[in-house]
Scaffold this active site. Structure first.
Site, PDB file in Angstrom:
ATOM      1  N   ILE A 143      56.503  59.376  29.459  1.00 16.15           N
ATOM      2  CA  ILE A 143      56.113  58.121  28.816  1.00 16.15           C
ATOM      3  C   ILE A 143      56.220  58.409  27.317  1.00 16.15           C
ATOM      4  O   ILE A 143      55.763  59.449  26.837  1.00 16.15           O
ATOM      5  CB  ILE A 143      54.676  57.703  29.234  1.00 16.15           C
ATOM      6  CG1 ILE A 143      54.225  56.419  28.541  1.00 16.15           C
ATOM      7  CG2 ILE A 143      53.667  58.788  28.980  1.00 16.15           C
ATOM      8  CD1 ILE A 143      52.869  55.893  29.074  1.00 16.15           C
ATOM      9  N   SER A 144      56.883  57.528  26.571  1.00 15.16           N
ATOM     10  CA  SER A 144      57.126  57.785  25.151  1.00 15.16           C
ATOM     11  C   SER A 144      55.833  57.784  24.345  1.00 15.16           C
ATOM     12  O   SER A 144      54.833  57.177  24.733  1.00 15.16           O
ATOM     13  CB  SER A 144      58.062  56.721  24.576  1.00 15.16           C
ATOM     14  OG  SER A 144      59.260  56.663  25.301  1.00 15.16           O
ATOM     15  N   GLN A 145      55.898  58.451  23.186  1.00 20.47           N
ATOM     16  CA  GLN A 145      54.797  58.477  22.217  1.00 20.47           C
ATOM     17  C   GLN A 145      54.480  57.027  21.795  1.00 20.47           C
ATOM     18  O   GLN A 145      55.402  56.218  21.628  1.00 20.47           O
ATOM     19  CB  GLN A 145      55.319  59.285  21.027  1.00 20.47           C
ATOM     20  CG  GLN A 145      54.448  59.384  19.835  1.00 20.47           C
ATOM     21  CD  GLN A 145      55.266  59.902  18.630  1.00 20.47           C
ATOM     22  OE1 GLN A 145      56.491  59.821  18.619  1.00 20.47           O
ATOM     23  NE2 GLN A 145      54.564  60.426  17.654  1.00 20.47           N
TER      24      GLN A 145
END
Ligand code: SAH
Length: 214
Positions: free
Chosen positions: A60-62
């Site tokens: 899951i992206s930052q």
């Protein structure tokens, strides 16, 4: 309750402080319960300033990257958006908050199923998730006002450019397998495409016919 405080802090310290100004994006990031999109053991770290694993070797992206990409689409509400790389479904939820309808494609069925379940549980009914190769876009539902790719492509897949409406935008990380540049392509009313570079980034690979070979 604790999560709500962590979320507020995330919006202030990671997003506003770094120049995210789109009020609708900030509101969405302050609303979507990011901790529900990671496994329970990681929930306490869900609002940290980094990506997290979501299984199947994906991430899951930052939060900042999610906000930056969404802001770059310049959505005002009501748009039809194509997302490539559903993953956890978190970015999908953010898009569902700021756009009209989200069409999201994920190549790994287990991730798509999990994302679909949590999005439904949270009441995001304006989302359709499809299992398949997103490098080819979603022909039956094209064209889109905006396209967002959340995995790294060696080059911009041409079907995705074709499936953007005139006046629409495509945001995509492009580059090698270890580092990329986040690009924003804007299609003019006459169909010509203007490209700009937003920021350096690191994403997992976009695997498919118009991406990396699996
Ligand atoms: N937006 C996601 C990020 C997930 S990481 C989130 O917020 O959690 C990128 C995702 O892209 C991975 O789940 C990976 O399986 C998926 N992916 C890679 N290549 C793809 C392709 N060709 N079509 C659809 N999904 C793809």
């Amino acid at each position: 309750m604790e999560f709500a405080i962590a979320r507020e802090r995330m919006v202030a310290d990671q997003l506003r402080a770094r120049g995210i100004t789109d009020a609708r994006v900030l509101t969405a990031m302050g609303r979507v319960p990011r901790h529900r999109f990671v496994e329970e053991a990681l929930a306490a770290r869900a609002y940290g300033d980094y990506p997290l694993p979501i299984g199947e070797k994906q991430t899951i992206s930052q939060p900042y990257m999610v906000a930056l990409m969404t802001q770059a689409l310049e959505l005002v509400g009501g748009e039809r958006v194509l997302e490539v790389g559903t993953g956890s479904g978190y970015q999908t939820a953010i898009l569902a908050e700021v756009a009209g309808k989200v069409y999201s494609i994920e190549r790994i069925r287990g991730l798509a199923d999990r994302a679909r379940a949590i999005l439904e549980e949270l009441g995001y009914y304006n989302v359709l998730i499809h299992v398949g190769d997103g490098t080819l876009g979603w022909r039956e539902e094209a064209p889109f006002d905006a396209v967002l790719v959340t995995a790294a492509a060696p080059e911009v897949p041409s079907p995705l450019v074709e499936q953007v409406k005139p006046g629409g935008r495509l945001v995509i990380p492009v580059g090698g397998s270890t580092a990329q540049i986040l690009k924003c392509l804007v299609k003019g009313p006459d169909g010509t495409v203007r490209e700009s570079e937003l920021v350096g980034c690191v994403f997992v690979k976009l695997v498919g016919e118009q991406g990396w070979q699996g």
